[in-house]
Design a protein around this motif. Sequence first.
Motif, mmCIF file in Angstrom:
data_model
loop_
_atom_site.group_PDB
_atom_site.id
_atom_site.type_symbol
_atom_site.label_atom_id
_atom_site.label_comp_id
_atom_site.label_asym_id
_atom_site.label_seq_id
_atom_site.Cartn_x
_atom_site.Cartn_y
_atom_site.Cartn_z
ATOM 1 N N HIS A 95 3.822 12.442 2.238
ATOM 2 C CA HIS A 95 2.678 11.529 2.358
ATOM 3 C C HIS A 95 2.933 10.484 3.411
ATOM 4 O O HIS A 95 4.058 10.050 3.655
ATOM 5 C CB HIS A 95 2.315 10.896 1.014
ATOM 6 C CG HIS A 95 3.468 10.353 0.255
ATOM 7 N ND1 HIS A 95 4.026 9.132 0.501
ATOM 8 C CD2 HIS A 95 4.178 10.888 -0.753
ATOM 9 C CE1 HIS A 95 5.022 8.915 -0.326
ATOM 10 N NE2 HIS A 95 5.149 9.984 -1.092
ATOM 11 N N GLU A 96 1.839 10.080 4.047
ATOM 12 C CA GLU A 96 1.838 9.055 5.084
ATOM 13 C C GLU A 96 0.763 8.052 4.680
ATOM 14 O O GLU A 96 -0.371 8.456 4.382
ATOM 15 C CB GLU A 96 1.509 9.703 6.420
ATOM 16 C CG GLU A 96 1.277 8.760 7.561
ATOM 17 C CD GLU A 96 0.787 9.510 8.805
ATOM 18 O OE1 GLU A 96 0.016 8.902 9.556
ATOM 19 O OE2 GLU A 96 1.152 10.681 9.004
ATOM 20 N N PHE A 136 0.839 -1.200 0.000
ATOM 21 C CA PHE A 136 0.000 0.000 0.000
ATOM 22 C C PHE A 136 0.876 1.254 0.000
ATOM 23 O O PHE A 136 0.626 2.195 -0.751
ATOM 24 C CB PHE A 136 -0.947 -0.003 1.204
ATOM 25 C CG PHE A 136 -1.899 1.152 1.216
ATOM 26 C CD1 PHE A 136 -2.898 1.272 0.258
ATOM 27 C CD2 PHE A 136 -1.813 2.128 2.201
ATOM 28 C CE1 PHE A 136 -3.787 2.340 0.268
ATOM 29 C CE2 PHE A 136 -2.697 3.198 2.231
ATOM 30 C CZ PHE A 136 -3.688 3.301 1.255
ATOM 31 N N GLY A 137 1.914 1.250 0.821
ATOM 32 C CA GLY A 137 2.839 2.381 0.860
ATOM 33 C C GLY A 137 3.493 2.635 -0.487
ATOM 34 O O GLY A 137 3.659 3.792 -0.898
ATOM 35 N N ASP A 138 3.848 1.572 -1.203
ATOM 36 C CA ASP A 138 4.424 1.729 -2.544
ATOM 37 C C ASP A 138 3.427 2.365 -3.505
ATOM 38 O O ASP A 138 3.791 3.225 -4.311
ATOM 39 C CB ASP A 138 4.886 0.377 -3.099
ATOM 40 C CG ASP A 138 6.121 -0.170 -2.395
ATOM 41 O OD1 ASP A 138 6.831 0.611 -1.717
ATOM 42 O OD2 ASP A 138 6.373 -1.387 -2.518
ATOM 43 N N TYR A 139 2.174 1.947 -3.432
ATOM 44 C CA TYR A 139 1.144 2.545 -4.282
ATOM 45 C C TYR A 139 0.965 4.027 -3.974
ATOM 46 O O TYR A 139 0.820 4.846 -4.887
ATOM 47 C CB TYR A 139 -0.199 1.811 -4.126
ATOM 48 C CG TYR A 139 -0.350 0.624 -5.040
ATOM 49 C CD1 TYR A 139 -0.770 0.773 -6.357
ATOM 50 C CD2 TYR A 139 -0.070 -0.658 -4.578
ATOM 51 C CE1 TYR A 139 -0.912 -0.316 -7.192
ATOM 52 C CE2 TYR A 139 -0.206 -1.759 -5.409
ATOM 53 C CZ TYR A 139 -0.619 -1.581 -6.721
ATOM 54 O OH TYR A 139 -0.754 -2.671 -7.552
ATOM 55 N N VAL A 140 0.960 4.375 -2.700
ATOM 56 C CA VAL A 140 0.813 5.782 -2.316
ATOM 57 C C VAL A 140 1.981 6.603 -2.864
ATOM 58 O O VAL A 140 1.783 7.695 -3.403
ATOM 59 C CB VAL A 140 0.676 5.922 -0.781
ATOM 60 C CG1 VAL A 140 0.818 7.370 -0.346
ATOM 61 C CG2 VAL A 140 -0.659 5.355 -0.310
ATOM 62 N N THR A 141 3.183 6.076 -2.765
ATOM 63 C CA THR A 141 4.356 6.776 -3.291
ATOM 64 C C THR A 141 4.236 6.979 -4.806
ATOM 65 O O THR A 141 4.498 8.068 -5.319
ATOM 66 C CB THR A 141 5.646 6.004 -2.958
ATOM 67 O OG1 THR A 141 5.762 5.931 -1.531
ATOM 68 C CG2 THR A 141 6.871 6.682 -3.539
#
Length: 145
Positions: free
Chosen positions: A140-141, A115-120
């Motif tokens: 972003h968090e 999920f963190g990779d997608y947000v990045t």
Amino acid sequence: MADISRKGSAQWSGDLMKGAGTVSTESGTLQGAQYSFKTRFESGTGTNPEELLAAAHAGCFSMQLSAMLAGDGHPPDDVQTEATCEMVRSGPGFRISTMRLKVTGKVPGIDQAVFGDYVTRAADLCPLSGIMKGNVEIVHEATLL
């Protein structure tokens, strides 16, 4: 897809400190929403440009992230983005220095790291993030629920 064009408008009367204005959108969602010096730099009833920019950025980012997740076979149950637009003094005025995106999502089948990779990646592809790059720090968090 055809080119897209959207309109917003603003009206202002008076000087900066005592004046007031309204903002509206072509869709009519905002129609004569009041803004003033107090709503921008103090606390008052109404909106301000930074609040509107934060809301627009949150909406754009949530759509971009959802599209990416669904496109890769991970349709989200829910994506929420809270954007905080920060201004600092700069010379005789102010400038937007930072946009903080706090992103939470319910996405079956992926873990926090994914999920963190997608947000990045969404931060690189979001159209509103794109117009800020180089001028505004975007932080972003990501939290997977």
